[in-house]
Design an enzyme around this catalytic site. Structure first.
Site, short mmCIF file in Angstrom:
data_model
loop_
_atom_site.label_atom_id
_atom_site.label_comp_id
_atom_site.label_asym_id
_atom_site.label_seq_id
_atom_site.Cartn_x
_atom_site.Cartn_y
_atom_site.Cartn_z
N SER A 86 0.87 -1.25 0.13
CA SER A 86 0.10 0.03 0.00
C SER A 86 1.02 1.32 -0.06
CB SER A 86 -1.03 0.11 1.17
OG SER A 86 -1.71 0.98 1.10
N ASN A 87 0.26 2.38 0.27
CA ASN A 87 1.08 3.50 0.38
C ASN A 87 0.49 4.60 1.41
OD1 ASN A 87 -0.90 5.26 -0.92
ND2 ASN A 87 -0.54 3.93 -2.63
#
Ligand code: CTP
Length: 401
Positions: A205-206
Site C-alpha cells: 500500500s502507500n
C-alpha cells in the site's frame, strides 16, 4: 449574508473575533453573541470591536424598550455560526433548553445553523455527544468536523477536537453560504490508497490519507452536487450527505467507479492506486523463510485508462505525483488517460507531503498549459478543481451554440 457568530465557553473563543473579522472582510454583515462561559475566554469588548456593534450576551438579552434579543436577532439573521461550540452548547441546543443565548437563538427560529465544535478528543467521540450531533444534523444543522491538532487544555497533547483555524472555517462557510453552482450535477471522487494483499496478514500500500479526495467530495456536496465517494482504507469517517463506498483493492475500486461512471458529470481520481499486486495471493501466512525473498508482482488495472473509452459528457481529472520532469510527465499522463486536466504535485516538497492538510499543486492540461498555484489547504484546492470543471462546462456550452 447576515451572520451571527456565537462563542460558547472554550479556550478557542479567543479565535472568535478573528473569525468575525474574516467574515466581515468577505462582505457579510456580522453580529456577535456569547454565552456566560465564553466571556471567561474572550472579552466582550474584543467581540464588539470585531463585530462593529453590541454583543448579545445574558446582560443584553432584554432591552429596556422591551425588545427580546433572541427573537429580533433570530429574525435578522440568515445564519448562526457557533464557534467554538462546546459539548454543553451542542447538548443545550439538541434538547431545546433555550436558557443560554445560543440555544435561545436556535429555538427562536434562526434559519440556518453551523456548528464548529472544539473540545477534548474523548469528549468529541463520546456517544452522548455524537448523539447530540446526529440530532442537530437531523434537523438540518451543519456540524463541522473538528480538526486534528494541538489541544489547549493542560496535558491534553494533540488529537481530534481542535477548532479549525478561522481561515478554514470561513472557507467552509463560503462553501455553505456560497453558490449552489453544482446543483443537479453528479460528482464521482476516488480517495485514499488501495491495499493489495500478499497473504492474509500482509499487503502492499502507500501512505495516502484520503484527505484530498474527501475535501473534493465535501466541497462538491456543499456546492449542491450529488456526490459518490469511493475510498480505499483511510481513517476518515464517512462524510455526511455523501454516498461513500469503501474498497480495498484496485480491482474493487475499478468496479465501484465503473458502476457510477456513465451517469457522472465530473470524475476526480485522487486515489493513490497501488500500481502492483501480488501475482498470487497466498491463502495462508507465509513464514519469513531465509534472508531474501522474491515477490512476483503484476500490474493492477489502470482505472482511468480502463474507463477512458467510455468518456462522454464527463469531465475527468487526475493527479500526478512526480519527483522530476513534472510538467512533461503530467501532460503526457493527461493525454494518455484522456483527462481534461491533471493536478501535478511533488510529494517530496514541503507543503505537499502525504497526509498533510495543505497541498501545493500545478494544474496541467493535456496540451501542456500550466498554472502553478501557491500552497493552500486541500479544501481550497478542491474548490479550484470544481471552479475549473464549471469553466469547462461553460465553454462546452458556448461551443455547442
Ligand atoms: N491511477 C489509476 N489507476 C492506477 C493507477 C493510477 O487510475 N492503477 C490514476 C491515479 O488515481 C491518478 C493518475 O492515475 O489520478 C496517476 O497516474 P499514474 O500514471 O498512475 O501516476 P503514477 O503512479 O505517478 O505513474 P508512474 O509511476 O508511471 O509515473
Amino acid at each position: 449574508m447576515r451572520v451571527i457568530v456565537a462563542a460558547s465557553g472554550g479556550v478557542a473563543a479567543l479565535k472568535t473575533p478573528s473569525l468575525l473579522r474574516r467574515l466581515a472582510g468577505a462582505g457579510h454583515e456580522v453580529r456577535a453573541a456569547a454565552t456566560d462561559d465564553a466571556l471567561h475566554f474572550v472579552t466582550k469588548l474584543s467581540l464588539a470591536v470585531a463585530a462593529g456593534g453590541e454583543v448579545f450576551d445574558r446582560a443584553a438579552w432584554f432591552r429596556p424598550d422591551g425588545e427580546a434579543r433572541h427573537l429580533s436577532w433570530a429574525r435578522w439573521a440568515d445564519v448562526l455560526v457557533v464557534a467554538p461550540a462546546t459539548a454543553d452548547a451542542l447538548s443545550s441546543a439538541a434538547t431545546a433548553r433555550a436558557d443560554d443565548v445560543i440555544s435561545a437563538l436556535i429555538v427562536a427560529g434562526t434559519p440556518r445553523v453551523v456548528w464548529v465544535p472544539a473540545m477534548n478528543t474523548a469528549m468529541w467521540h463520546h456517544p452522548l455527544v455524537q448523539e447530540n450531533v446526529r440530532t442537530l444534523r437531523a434537523v438540518g444543522h451543519h456540524v463541522l468536523e473538528p480538526a486534528d491538532g494541538l489541544l489547549a487544555a493542560k496535558g491534553e497533547g494533540s488529537g481530534v477536537g481542535r477548532m479549525p483555524e478561522p481561515e478554514e472555517i470561513a472557507l467552509h462557510l463560503a462553501g455553505l453560504l456560497g453558490p449552489r453552482d453544482l446543483a443537479g450535477r453528479r460528482v464521482l471522487v476516488s480517495a485514499g490508497p488501495t491495499r493489495e494483499p500478499l497473504d492474509p496478514v500482509r499487503y502492499l500500500s502507500n501512505p495516502s490519507s484520503g484527505k484530498m479526495g474527501f475535501a473534493v467530495a465535501e466541497a462538491a456536496r456543499d456546492r449542491g452536487a450529488g456526490v459518490t465517494l469511493v475510498t480505499g482504507p483511510v481513517t476518515l469517517a464517512d462524510p455526511v450527505g455523501i454516498a461513500t463506498v469503501r474498497v480495498e483493492r484496485a480491482e474493487e475500486m475499478l468496479a465501484a467507479l465503473s458502476a457510477h461512471f456513465d451517469a457522472t458529470d465530473l470524475v476526480v481520481m485522487s486515489a493513490a492506486v497501488a500500481d502492483w499486486q501480488a501475482a498470487e495471493i497466498a491463502s495462508e501466512k507465509k513464514a519469513k523463510g531465509g534472508e531474501r525473498q522474491t515477490l512476483e508482482l503484476v500490474r493492477t488495472p489502470d482505472i482511468l485508462l480502463t474507463l477512458a473509452p467510455r468518456k462522454r459528457q464527463q469531465v475527468v481529472v487526475g493527479f500526478a505525483m512526480e519527483t522530476h520532469q513534472g510538467v512533461e510527465r503530467a501532460a503526457d499522463k493527461a493525454r494518455r488517460k484522456q483527462l481534461d486536466f491533471i493536478l501535478l504535485n511533488y510529494p517530496t516538497r514541503e507543503g505537499s507531503a502525504f497526509g498533510g492538510d495543505d497541498n501545493q499543486v500545478t494544474f496541467v492540461t493535456p496540451e501542456g498549459r500550466v498554472d502553478e498555484l501557491p500552497r493552500m489547504s486541500k479544501r481550497a484546492v478542491a474548490e479550484q478543481i470544481l471552479d475549473r470543471a464549471l469553466g469547462i462546462w461553460a465553454s462546452r456550452a458556448e461551443h455547442a451554440e
